[in-house]
Design a protein around this motif. Structure first.
Motif, short mmCIF file in Angstrom:
data_model
loop_
_atom_site.label_atom_id
_atom_site.label_comp_id
_atom_site.label_asym_id
_atom_site.label_seq_id
_atom_site.Cartn_x
_atom_site.Cartn_y
_atom_site.Cartn_z
N VAL A 93 0.84 -1.20 0.00
CA VAL A 93 0.00 0.00 0.00
C VAL A 93 0.88 1.25 0.00
N PRO A 94 0.36 2.37 -0.55
CA PRO A 94 1.08 3.64 -0.45
C PRO A 94 0.96 4.22 0.95
N GLY A 95 1.91 5.03 1.33
CA GLY A 95 1.86 5.67 2.65
C GLY A 95 3.25 6.07 3.09
N VAL A 96 3.31 6.93 4.08
CA VAL A 96 4.58 7.36 4.65
C VAL A 96 4.65 6.94 6.10
N ALA A 97 5.87 6.78 6.60
CA ALA A 97 6.07 6.26 7.96
C ALA A 97 5.50 7.19 9.02
N GLU A 98 5.45 8.48 8.72
CA GLU A 98 4.98 9.45 9.72
C GLU A 98 3.47 9.51 9.83
N ALA A 99 2.75 8.85 8.92
CA ALA A 99 1.29 8.85 8.96
C ALA A 99 0.79 7.54 8.35
N LEU A 100 0.91 6.47 9.09
CA LEU A 100 0.59 5.15 8.56
C LEU A 100 -0.92 5.00 8.35
N PRO A 101 -1.32 4.48 7.19
CA PRO A 101 -2.74 4.39 6.84
C PRO A 101 -3.42 3.14 7.39
N VAL A 102 -3.22 2.86 8.68
CA VAL A 102 -3.77 1.65 9.30
C VAL A 102 -4.27 1.99 10.71
N SER A 118 16.12 7.23 6.06
CA SER A 118 15.57 8.11 5.03
C SER A 118 14.23 8.75 5.39
N VAL A 119 13.60 8.36 6.50
CA VAL A 119 12.35 9.02 6.85
C VAL A 119 12.65 10.45 7.29
N ARG A 120 11.71 11.34 7.05
CA ARG A 120 11.95 12.75 7.33
C ARG A 120 11.87 13.07 8.82
N ASP A 121 11.03 12.38 9.54
CA ASP A 121 10.83 12.65 10.96
C ASP A 121 10.87 11.33 11.71
N VAL A 122 12.05 10.96 12.21
CA VAL A 122 12.22 9.65 12.85
C VAL A 122 11.38 9.51 14.11
N PRO A 123 11.35 10.48 15.05
CA PRO A 123 10.50 10.32 16.23
C PRO A 123 9.02 10.12 15.89
N ARG A 124 8.53 10.87 14.92
CA ARG A 124 7.13 10.72 14.53
C ARG A 124 6.87 9.35 13.91
N ALA A 125 7.80 8.88 13.06
CA ALA A 125 7.64 7.56 12.44
C ALA A 125 7.62 6.46 13.50
N LEU A 126 8.49 6.55 14.49
CA LEU A 126 8.52 5.54 15.55
C LEU A 126 7.29 5.64 16.45
N SER A 127 6.79 6.84 16.64
CA SER A 127 5.54 7.02 17.38
C SER A 127 4.39 6.32 16.65
N GLU A 128 4.38 6.43 15.33
CA GLU A 128 3.36 5.75 14.54
C GLU A 128 3.48 4.23 14.67
N LEU A 129 4.71 3.73 14.68
CA LEU A 129 4.89 2.29 14.86
C LEU A 129 4.38 1.84 16.21
N ARG A 130 4.62 2.62 17.25
CA ARG A 130 4.06 2.28 18.57
C ARG A 130 2.55 2.28 18.52
N ARG A 131 1.99 3.22 17.80
CA ARG A 131 0.52 3.31 17.72
C ARG A 131 -0.08 2.07 17.09
N VAL A 132 0.51 1.57 16.01
CA VAL A 132 -0.12 0.49 15.26
C VAL A 132 0.21 -0.89 15.82
N LEU A 133 1.24 -0.98 16.67
CA LEU A 133 1.56 -2.26 17.32
C LEU A 133 0.64 -2.48 18.52
N ARG A 134 0.23 -3.69 18.71
CA ARG A 134 -0.51 -4.03 19.94
C ARG A 134 0.44 -3.94 21.14
N PRO A 135 -0.09 -3.75 22.35
CA PRO A 135 0.78 -3.82 23.54
C PRO A 135 1.52 -5.16 23.59
N GLY A 136 2.80 -5.10 23.78
CA GLY A 136 3.62 -6.31 23.76
C GLY A 136 4.08 -6.71 22.38
#
Length: 220
Positions: A93-102, A118-136
């Motif tokens: 799917v298309p999308g950027v790490a800083e605003a994941l479409p999920v 290469s991501v433009r905003d590493v803290p924001r991208a990692l924050s998005e990864l935390r958001r989309v991962l389940r706890p644990g």
């Protein structure tokens, strides 16, 4: 349209052609690292910056589904072709790490492979990864960054501020991926340093790290 908007944000056609050729040529060297990166994953997995999809054939059959996010149009087309050769279901799917479409907390695992450079905003991208991962949920990473002795680190700083991002599709070599992942609130697991290539002259992008981390919280 979403696909056109995404292309406008990340559009490196020349680098995409170079990366597609060079990554395939390096697969004999990087393939074992991809196996180690993905071994043991299960359930639903999101991969950020999937590139031309070389990770796809390395996913174990315990993975039920991979959602692969790739913002660069040319690489995304190649990833779609690679998805058809994968042994597990892959949705590119298309999308950027800083605003994941999920949706939030929708995935058991997440993968970043040579993408945090290469991501433009590493803290924001990692924050998005935390958001989309389940706890644990588990984050797997294989990234390059700061390393080597004093002379190499000086070189990394210099090329990072001048020609390197321009030549290599926004890539940076003076970032510290492990520190960034820890600062984003992930609990670091095992990680090890990897040199690419393992022998011969070093380049500013030779200093890699392969490891895992978890989003804090109880596992299912």
């Amino acid at each position: 349209m979403p696909d056109r908007a995404t292309e406008d944000v990340v559009h490196h056609p020349r680098f995409a052609r170079y990366y597609a050729r060079s990554s395939v040529a390096a697969e004999g060297m990087l393939g074992p690292h991809r196996d180690a990166l993905l071994s043991g994953l299960s359930g639903r997995v999101i991969e950020i910056g999937a590139g031309n999809g070389l990770n796809f054939t390395h996913y174990p059959d315990t993975v039920a589904e991979v959602v692969a996010v790739e913002p660069e149009r040319a690489l995304r087309q190649l990833a779609m072709t690679a998805a058809r050769r994968s042994g597990v279901p892959v949705d590119v799917v298309p999308g950027v790490a800083e605003a994941l479409p999920v949706k939030s907390e929708a995935f058991d695992g997440a993968v970043v492979s040579l993408v945090l450079c290469s991501v433009r905003d590493v803290p924001r991208a990692l924050s998005e990864l935390r958001r989309v991962l389940r706890p644990g949920g588990e984050l797997r990473f294989f990234e390059h960054g700061r390393g080597g002795g004093r002379a190499m680190r000086f070189t990394q700083r210099m090329v990072d501020r001048t020609v390197w991002p321009f030549l290599f599709g926004g890539c940076h070599v003076d970032r510290d991926p492990v520190a960034s992942i820890s600062s984003a609130g992930f609990e670091l697991g095992a990680c090890r340093r990897v040199l690419v290539p393992p022998r011969g002259p070093r380049t500013p992008s030779s200093y890699c790290v392969l490891g895992s981390a978890r989003r804090p919280g109880p596992e299912r």
